[in-house]
Design a protein around this motif. Structure first.
Motif, PDB file in Angstrom:
ATOM      1  N   TRP A 413       0.963  -1.016  -0.219  1.00  0.00           N
ATOM      2  CA  TRP A 413       0.062  -0.172  -0.018  1.00  0.00           C
ATOM      3  C   TRP A 413       1.159   1.372   0.262  1.00  0.00           C
ATOM      4  CZ3 TRP A 413      -4.609  -0.510   3.475  1.00  0.00           C
ATOM      5  CH2 TRP A 413      -6.217  -1.869   2.430  1.00  0.00           C
ATOM      6  N   ARG A 414       0.253   2.293  -0.680  1.00  0.00           N
ATOM      7  CA  ARG A 414       1.519   3.621  -1.306  1.00  0.00           C
ATOM      8  C   ARG A 414       1.130   4.947  -0.497  1.00  0.00           C
ATOM      9  NH1 ARG A 414       2.491   2.451  -7.556  1.00  0.00           N
ATOM     10  NH2 ARG A 414       2.213   4.872  -7.226  1.00  0.00           N
ATOM     11  N   ILE A 415       1.539   5.950  -0.039  1.00  0.00           N
ATOM     12  CA  ILE A 415       1.094   6.874   0.230  1.00  0.00           C
ATOM     13  C   ILE A 415       1.756   7.537  -0.829  1.00  0.00           C
ATOM     14  CG2 ILE A 415       1.675   9.034   1.414  1.00  0.00           C
ATOM     15  CD1 ILE A 415       2.071   7.168   3.562  1.00  0.00           C
ATOM     16  N   GLU A 416       0.677   8.438  -1.818  1.00  0.00           N
ATOM     17  CA  GLU A 416       1.017   8.832  -2.833  1.00  0.00           C
ATOM     18  C   GLU A 416       1.729  10.624  -2.763  1.00  0.00           C
ATOM     19  OE1 GLU A 416       1.154   7.495  -5.882  1.00  0.00           O
ATOM     20  OE2 GLU A 416       0.671   5.390  -4.254  1.00  0.00           O
ATOM     21  N   HIS A 417       2.487  11.199  -2.761  1.00  0.00           N
ATOM     22  CA  HIS A 417       3.088  12.007  -2.701  1.00  0.00           C
ATOM     23  C   HIS A 417       3.946  11.965  -1.109  1.00  0.00           C
ATOM     24  CE1 HIS A 417       1.307  12.944  -5.719  1.00  0.00           C
ATOM     25  NE2 HIS A 417      -0.023  13.613  -5.074  1.00  0.00           N
ATOM     26  N   ALA A 418       3.652  11.488   0.024  1.00  0.00           N
ATOM     27  CA  ALA A 418       4.384  12.158   1.195  1.00  0.00           C
ATOM     28  C   ALA A 418       5.037  13.185   1.905  1.00  0.00           C
ATOM     29  CB  ALA A 418       4.995  10.247   1.265  1.00  0.00           C
ATOM     30  N   GLN A 419       4.813  13.967   1.327  1.00  0.00           N
ATOM     31  CA  GLN A 419       5.620  15.620   0.943  1.00  0.00           C
ATOM     32  C   GLN A 419       6.483  16.610   2.295  1.00  0.00           C
ATOM     33  OE1 GLN A 419       4.309  18.676  -1.716  1.00  0.00           O
ATOM     34  NE2 GLN A 419       4.134  17.072  -3.118  1.00  0.00           N
ATOM     35  N   HIS A 420       5.581  15.939   3.337  1.00  0.00           N
ATOM     36  CA  HIS A 420       5.692  16.437   4.558  1.00  0.00           C
ATOM     37  C   HIS A 420       5.330  15.558   5.958  1.00  0.00           C
ATOM     38  CE1 HIS A 420       6.258  19.742   1.875  1.00  0.00           C
ATOM     39  NE2 HIS A 420       4.830  19.207   1.641  1.00  0.00           N
ATOM     40  N   LEU A 421       6.150  15.618   6.201  1.00  0.00           N
ATOM     41  CA  LEU A 421       6.731  14.044   7.575  1.00  0.00           C
ATOM     42  C   LEU A 421       6.778  14.397   8.924  1.00  0.00           C
ATOM     43  CD1 LEU A 421       7.704  11.121   5.229  1.00  0.00           C
ATOM     44  CD2 LEU A 421       4.958  11.142   5.601  1.00  0.00           C
TER      45      LEU A 421
END
Length: 582
Positions: A413-421
């Motif tokens: 399963w994927r998180i699309e972008h995951a830019q700001h964690l």
């Protein structure tokens, strides 16, 4: 550096009638359809090797280390009665076809047919483009464009609402045309007065949950619609198409599809992970794939609406038809947790630094996301949820963990972008084996305003932290999010290995940049892994798909700046030449 003339590749079709070769112990007696000779090949271990590549029936049959002039195998092949296509790579760089792990395929084609504002530097420039388009467009017909971003303009208009332009000038230059211009992020738009009239927009209009309509100081609509509020304008556009015949609609679809294919192939992209399609589009893609009429392979994510609203028996049959289809796979689901940072739609744990008291938008209720997760698990589908802000990412991680506390890694399963964690959530992503599907070009594209939105600390610790994730053995994928960004993979690779903007040289926390080898691995092997296709795609190796590109630059050794100038000389898909440089 070779002169241009020497970069031209000769494609020769050789047909001979001689005594068939005798079998020998070193080379089996096999039939080949085409051969790529004098190739500097990117091998699976990310080193290069001078090789000859033999292709047949859409696959790589053999990779011969010896130079083709001394190859007993090639000499034998050319002495048969078969026509063998010989592509002389002339010592150029040969690698697997590139895989874009996140793009919007038909929207890419549509963007090529409509106004494209990527690279524009002012609102005045955009207004002038719309004005020119209006002079060539019949009155009453929609003018559509995409790609503007107020944070990237060198000058700003006088009238602004929360940093965004207002519709007044658009309404003046195109008074007889409804106008809709999409924000580069895909999470906002501006509409002129004619468009708002057709949509029935008033200051009192009911705005969908998870959406925002910005008002001017006088209380009238500014023309800016964000997140779910955009649907008000989209509905007006769809209503305008009701009078189109079925044939006209089909022709438009095919025009956009062929434009998207041409753009991808010219950039060396042989597979696209299409991030969100509806049922009708899925059926069109499947028919084209079954009829061998797709020139680019598609790994498509069905929208969460398609998942939840389609008859379950019908959906199951569709899934099984596409699960192992070589050109169209539709076994993933796309959903949205939040919006984008540029439009301040990303859902944050703390306030925006440049808008105290505001933390972004949750665009899909958490209960609906959980329903999509449960249905994806029941149907053995890969769930891919768009999450950009740290709150959005945390909520997605919580949902994934609730559904699969122990076996999520196998589901990919994927998180699309995951830019700001949030740094605490990096450990959770690693522990749960969640795949981070990121877009390296977003880092440099967003760089001018990230610190303004998040502040120095959050930007440095959690924004586009590729190395922080890799050090925890998180699987990464890379894409462009086209048409939000250009589909150009070389600009994306440049961003990955430099984290510098092309125009200003602004460098965004360079300690997170990628090595050349890792950047190329992400665009091939890792992106294949992200789609469960690593056993037949993404490598130049025996038995793998003959999706191959020939480039005029050695991407392992050329300078950073030369990456940007890389030209695609040949693109092969399934062993067939689909693009050749002019």
């Amino acid at each position: 550096m070779k002169i241009l003339g020497k970069l031209l590749i000769l494609c020769l079709v050789v047909s001979c009638s001689m005594t068939p070769p005798q079998k020998n112990d070193k080379y089996p007696d096999m039939h080949f359809e085409s051969v790529i000779t004098n190739a500097l090949v990117l091998m699976p271990d990310m080193t290069t090797q001078k090789s000859t590549i033999f292709l047949s029936e859409g696959k790589i049959i053999h990779v011969e280390k010896e130079n083709y002039k001394n190859s007993a195998m090639l000499e034998g092949l050319l002495s048969t009665n078969n026509s063998i296509e010989v592509i002389d790579a002339q010592d150029n760089f040969v690698m697997p076809g590139l895989i874009d792990a996140h793009a919007h395929f038909i929207a890419l084609g549509e963007s090529k047919a409509n106004l494209d504002f990527l690279g524009t530097e002012s609102w005045d420039e955009i207004v002038e483009m719309v004005k020119n388009k209006a002079t060539k467009t019949p009155k009453g017909q929609w003018i559509v464009g995409r790609g503007w971003h107020q944070e990237k303009w060198k000058t700003l208009p006088e009238k602004l609402v929360e940093g965004f332009p207002v519709h007044d000038e658009l309404s003046q230059v195109a008074a007889d045309h409804p106008v809709m211009l999409g924000h580069a992020s895909g999470h906002g738009l501006i509409a002129n007065q004619k468009a708002m009239d057709l949509a029935g927009i008033t200051p009192q209009s009911q705005i969908p949950d998870g959406g925002v309509m910005l008002l001017k100081p006088d209380g009238k609509p500014s023309g800016i619609f964000q997140e779910n509020a955009m649907q008000l304008i989209y509905t007006a556009i769809e209503n305008s198409k009701k009078d189109l015949s079925t044939t006209e609609k089909e022709n438009l679809f095919m025009e956009y599809l062929r434009l998207a294919e041409a753009e991808c192939l010219s950039q060396g992209i042989t597979t696209v992970h299409d991030a969100g399609i509806d049922w009708n589009t899925a059926q069109k893609f499947l028919k084209l794939a079954d009829d061998n009429e797709l020139n680019v392979r598609l790994y498509a994510m069905m929208s969460d609406k398609m998942l939840q609203n389609t008859d379950k028996t019908q959906l199951k049959n569709h899934i099984e038809k596409t699960r192992n289809h070589p050109f169209f796979t539709n076994t993933a689901v796309k959903a949205f947790a939040d919006g984008a940072l540029g439009s301040r739609g990303a859902w944050l744990l703390e306030d925006y630094s440049d808008m105290p008291g505001y933390r972004g938008e949750n665009v899909t209720p958490i209960e609906n996301l959980k329903k999509s997760a449960q249905m994806s698990a029941e149907l053995n589908l890969q769930l891919c949820i768009h999450a950009i802000g740290d709150r959005g990412n945390r909520e997605v991680i919580d949902i994934f963990e609730e559904i699969y506390p122990n076996e999520l890694g196998a589901k990919r399963w994927r998180i699309e972008h995951a830019q700001h964690l949030n740094p605490k959530d990096i450990e959770r992503i690693a522990h749960l084996e969640i795949l981070a599907s990121m877009q390296t070009v977003h880092c440099t594209s967003d760089a001018p305003y990230v610190v303004r939105r998040l502040g120095e600390k959050r930007a440095e610790q959690g924004a586009y932290v590729w190395q922080s994730l890799l050090k925890k053995n998180v699987h990464l994928a890379n894409g462009t999010d086209a048409p939000i960004e250009k589909i150009n993979p070389f600009e994306n690779l440049y961003a990955a290995v430099t984290r510098k903007r092309i125009d200003t040289g602004l460098e965004f926390y360079p300690n997170q940049k990628l090595s050349r080898k890792k950047a190329l691995q992400m665009y091939t092997q890792d992106n294949a892994y992200a789609a469960f296709q690593e056993n037949w795609k993404g490598k130049i190796a025996k038995g793998f798909a003959a999706d191959i590109i020939i480039l005029d630059k050695n991407l392992l050794e050329c300078s950073d700046e030369e990456i940007l100038d890389t030209k695609v000389l040949f693109t092969l898909v399934n062993g067939k030449v689909k693009y050749r440089s002019k």
